[in-house]
Design a protein around this motif. Structure first.
Motif, PDB file in Angstrom:
ATOM      1  N   UNK A  46       6.774  -5.672  19.503  1.00 50.70           N
ATOM      2  CA  UNK A  46       6.817  -6.363  17.744  1.00 50.70           C
ATOM      3  C   UNK A  46       6.004  -6.575  16.855  1.00 50.70           C
ATOM      4  N   UNK A  47       5.622  -4.678  17.421  1.00 50.71           N
ATOM      5  CA  UNK A  47       4.467  -4.269  16.121  1.00 50.71           C
ATOM      6  C   UNK A  47       5.000  -3.923  14.650  1.00 50.71           C
ATOM      7  N   UNK A  48       4.362  -4.734  13.704  1.00 52.22           N
ATOM      8  CA  UNK A  48       4.559  -4.605  12.840  1.00 52.22           C
ATOM      9  C   UNK A  48       4.630  -3.385  11.983  1.00 52.22           C
ATOM     10  N   UNK A  49       3.360  -2.388  11.822  1.00 51.09           N
ATOM     11  CA  UNK A  49       3.644  -1.134  11.222  1.00 51.09           C
ATOM     12  C   UNK A  49       4.732  -0.147  12.485  1.00 51.09           C
ATOM     13  N   UNK A  50       5.316  -0.462  13.051  1.00 54.60           N
ATOM     14  CA  UNK A  50       6.081   0.474  14.121  1.00 54.60           C
ATOM     15  C   UNK A  50       7.061   1.008  13.248  1.00 54.60           C
ATOM     16  N   UNK A  51       8.090   0.113  12.268  1.00 59.67           N
ATOM     17  CA  UNK A  51       9.312   0.254  12.105  1.00 59.67           C
ATOM     18  C   UNK A  51       8.959   1.334  10.654  1.00 59.67           C
ATOM     19  N   UNK A  52       7.439   1.108   9.680  1.00 59.12           N
ATOM     20  CA  UNK A  52       7.404   1.879   8.505  1.00 59.12           C
ATOM     21  C   UNK A  52       6.097   2.908   8.550  1.00 59.12           C
ATOM     22  N   UNK A  53       4.935   2.922  10.193  1.00 56.06           N
ATOM     23  CA  UNK A  53       4.310   4.147  10.125  1.00 56.06           C
ATOM     24  C   UNK A  53       4.968   4.782  11.468  1.00 56.06           C
ATOM     25  N   UNK A  54       5.982   5.825  11.159  1.00 56.29           N
ATOM     26  CA  UNK A  54       6.415   6.616  12.752  1.00 56.29           C
ATOM     27  C   UNK A  54       5.165   7.968  13.085  1.00 56.29           C
ATOM     28  N   UNK A  55       5.473   7.539  14.044  1.00 62.37           N
ATOM     29  CA  UNK A  55       4.371   8.990  14.754  1.00 62.37           C
ATOM     30  C   UNK A  55       4.008  10.253  13.730  1.00 62.37           C
ATOM     31  N   UNK A  56       4.759  10.409  13.586  1.00 66.28           N
ATOM     32  CA  UNK A  56       5.181  11.516  13.185  1.00 66.28           C
ATOM     33  C   UNK A  56       4.524  11.476  11.795  1.00 66.28           C
ATOM     34  N   UNK A  57       3.989  10.860  10.573  1.00 68.60           N
ATOM     35  CA  UNK A  57       3.910  10.196   9.889  1.00 68.60           C
ATOM     36  C   UNK A  57       1.960   9.674   9.560  1.00 68.60           C
ATOM     37  N   UNK A  58       1.935  10.743  10.451  1.00 71.14           N
ATOM     38  CA  UNK A  58      -0.108   9.514  10.936  1.00 71.14           C
ATOM     39  C   UNK A  58      -0.895   9.493   9.444  1.00 71.14           C
ATOM     40  N   UNK A  59      -0.584  10.607   8.562  1.00 69.26           N
ATOM     41  CA  UNK A  59      -1.648  10.530   7.446  1.00 69.26           C
ATOM     42  C   UNK A  59      -1.421   9.643   6.343  1.00 69.26           C
ATOM     43  N   UNK A  60       0.010   9.043   6.868  1.00 71.62           N
ATOM     44  CA  UNK A  60       0.647   7.975   5.811  1.00 71.62           C
ATOM     45  C   UNK A  60      -0.821   7.063   5.917  1.00 71.62           C
ATOM     46  N   UNK A  61      -0.460   6.535   7.178  1.00 71.06           N
ATOM     47  CA  UNK A  61      -0.824   5.532   7.676  1.00 71.06           C
ATOM     48  C   UNK A  61      -3.116   5.340   7.025  1.00 71.06           C
ATOM     49  N   UNK A  62      -3.204   6.537   7.644  1.00 64.71           N
ATOM     50  CA  UNK A  62      -4.751   6.247   7.429  1.00 64.71           C
ATOM     51  C   UNK A  62      -5.344   6.425   6.141  1.00 64.71           C
ATOM     52  N   UNK A  63      -4.153   6.773   5.236  1.00 67.70           N
ATOM     53  CA  UNK A  63      -4.562   6.471   3.632  1.00 67.70           C
ATOM     54  C   UNK A  63      -4.312   4.962   3.520  1.00 67.70           C
ATOM     55  N   UNK A  64      -3.176   4.700   3.423  1.00 69.87           N
ATOM     56  CA  UNK A  64      -3.231   3.462   3.482  1.00 69.87           C
ATOM     57  C   UNK A  64      -3.900   2.417   4.424  1.00 69.87           C
ATOM     58  N   UNK A  65      -4.542   2.345   5.272  1.00 64.64           N
ATOM     59  CA  UNK A  65      -5.971   2.073   6.034  1.00 64.64           C
ATOM     60  C   UNK A  65      -7.016   2.354   5.469  1.00 64.64           C
ATOM     61  N   UNK A  66      -7.473   3.033   5.166  1.00 62.88           N
ATOM     62  CA  UNK A  66      -8.920   3.737   4.272  1.00 62.88           C
ATOM     63  C   UNK A  66      -8.872   2.739   2.329  1.00 62.88           C
ATOM     64  N   UNK A  67      -7.927   2.892   2.307  1.00 59.45           N
ATOM     65  CA  UNK A  67      -7.586   2.149   0.738  1.00 59.45           C
ATOM     66  C   UNK A  67      -7.470   0.797   1.358  1.00 59.45           C
ATOM     67  N   UNK A  68      -6.727  -0.054   1.732  1.00 59.34           N
ATOM     68  CA  UNK A  68      -6.497  -1.520   2.035  1.00 59.34           C
ATOM     69  C   UNK A  68      -6.385  -2.099   3.383  1.00 59.34           C
ATOM     70  N   UNK A  69      -6.816  -1.494   4.540  1.00 57.82           N
ATOM     71  CA  UNK A  69      -7.269  -1.860   5.804  1.00 57.82           C
ATOM     72  C   UNK A  69      -6.450  -2.140   6.408  1.00 57.82           C
ATOM     73  N   UNK A  70      -6.253  -2.103   7.530  1.00 56.36           N
ATOM     74  CA  UNK A  70      -4.988  -2.578   8.656  1.00 56.36           C
ATOM     75  C   UNK A  70      -4.554  -3.925   8.691  1.00 56.36           C
ATOM     76  N   UNK A  71      -5.514  -4.837   8.453  1.00 55.28           N
ATOM     77  CA  UNK A  71      -5.764  -6.182   8.495  1.00 55.28           C
ATOM     78  C   UNK A  71      -4.500  -6.747   7.323  1.00 55.28           C
ATOM     79  N   UNK A  72      -5.112  -6.366   6.166  1.00 55.84           N
ATOM     80  CA  UNK A  72      -4.193  -6.765   4.669  1.00 55.84           C
ATOM     81  C   UNK A  72      -3.253  -5.967   4.901  1.00 55.84           C
ATOM     82  N   UNK A  73      -2.694  -4.242   5.491  1.00 54.14           N
ATOM     83  CA  UNK A  73      -1.655  -4.479   5.130  1.00 54.14           C
ATOM     84  C   UNK A  73      -0.608  -5.538   6.569  1.00 54.14           C
ATOM     85  N   UNK A  74      -1.253  -5.911   7.102  1.00 52.33           N
ATOM     86  CA  UNK A  74      -0.299  -6.637   8.745  1.00 52.33           C
ATOM     87  C   UNK A  74      -0.097  -7.398   7.885  1.00 52.33           C
TER      88      UNK A  74
END
Length: 165
Positions: free
Chosen positions: A24-52
């Protein structure tokens, strides 16, 4: 929308955060394993907790658009930390203004060219070249040029139209 990568590998978010990717991971549908940089950028700017938190507050049918927007803004912030995507929008707006001015100048050149290159009102065969509708048209009716001033665009003081305004 859920990724089938649950059994193979964790989503990019869980992999980045080094945690187990739950079904039931909230991130899985939108951050596939093939696109690690997409999440890395979002996490760096907004933070994983805020995105969640944001994804949990957004309606499920709007989440993909929200993630794409966050990813775009994060990438823009990585390139331009001060202005982000607003800087890119400003550049594009200035380009549109510059191109509009260039188009206006080109249209003015076309009108000047049409005014200077107009053949006499009667051709060598005696037919009238002016449309004669009192609108200052040049050439035949299908010429595509309309001049919103009087019919004396030849500069000789003669109105060649059949009806003047």
């Amino acid at each position: 929308m859920a990724s089938s990568s649950y059994s193979n590998s964790p989503c990019a978010a869980c992999k980045f955060l080094r945690r187990k990717c739950m079904p039931d991971c909230i991130f899985a549908p939108y951050f596939p394993p093939e696109e690690p940089q997409k999440f890395a950028n979002v996490h760096k700017i907004f933070g994983a907790s805020n995105v969640s938190k944001l994804l949990n507050e957004v309606m499920p049918h709007q989440r993909e658009d929200a993630v794409n927007s966050l990813a775009y803004e994060a990438e823009a912030r990585m390139k331009d930390p001060v202005y982000g995507c607003v800087g890119a929008i400003s550049v594009l707006q200035r380009q549109v203004i510059r191109l509009q001015r260039e188009l206006d100048a080109t249209n003015a050149d076309l009108i000047r060219y049409a005014c200077n290159e107009v053949p006499p009102a009667t051709s060598q065969f005696g037919s009238r070249r002016s449309s004669g509708h009192g609108q200052g048209s040049v050439g035949d009716q299908n010429s595509g040029f309309y001049f919103p001033y009087n019919n004396d665009h030849f500069g000789d003081g003669h109105d060649r139209g059949e009806g003047s305004m």
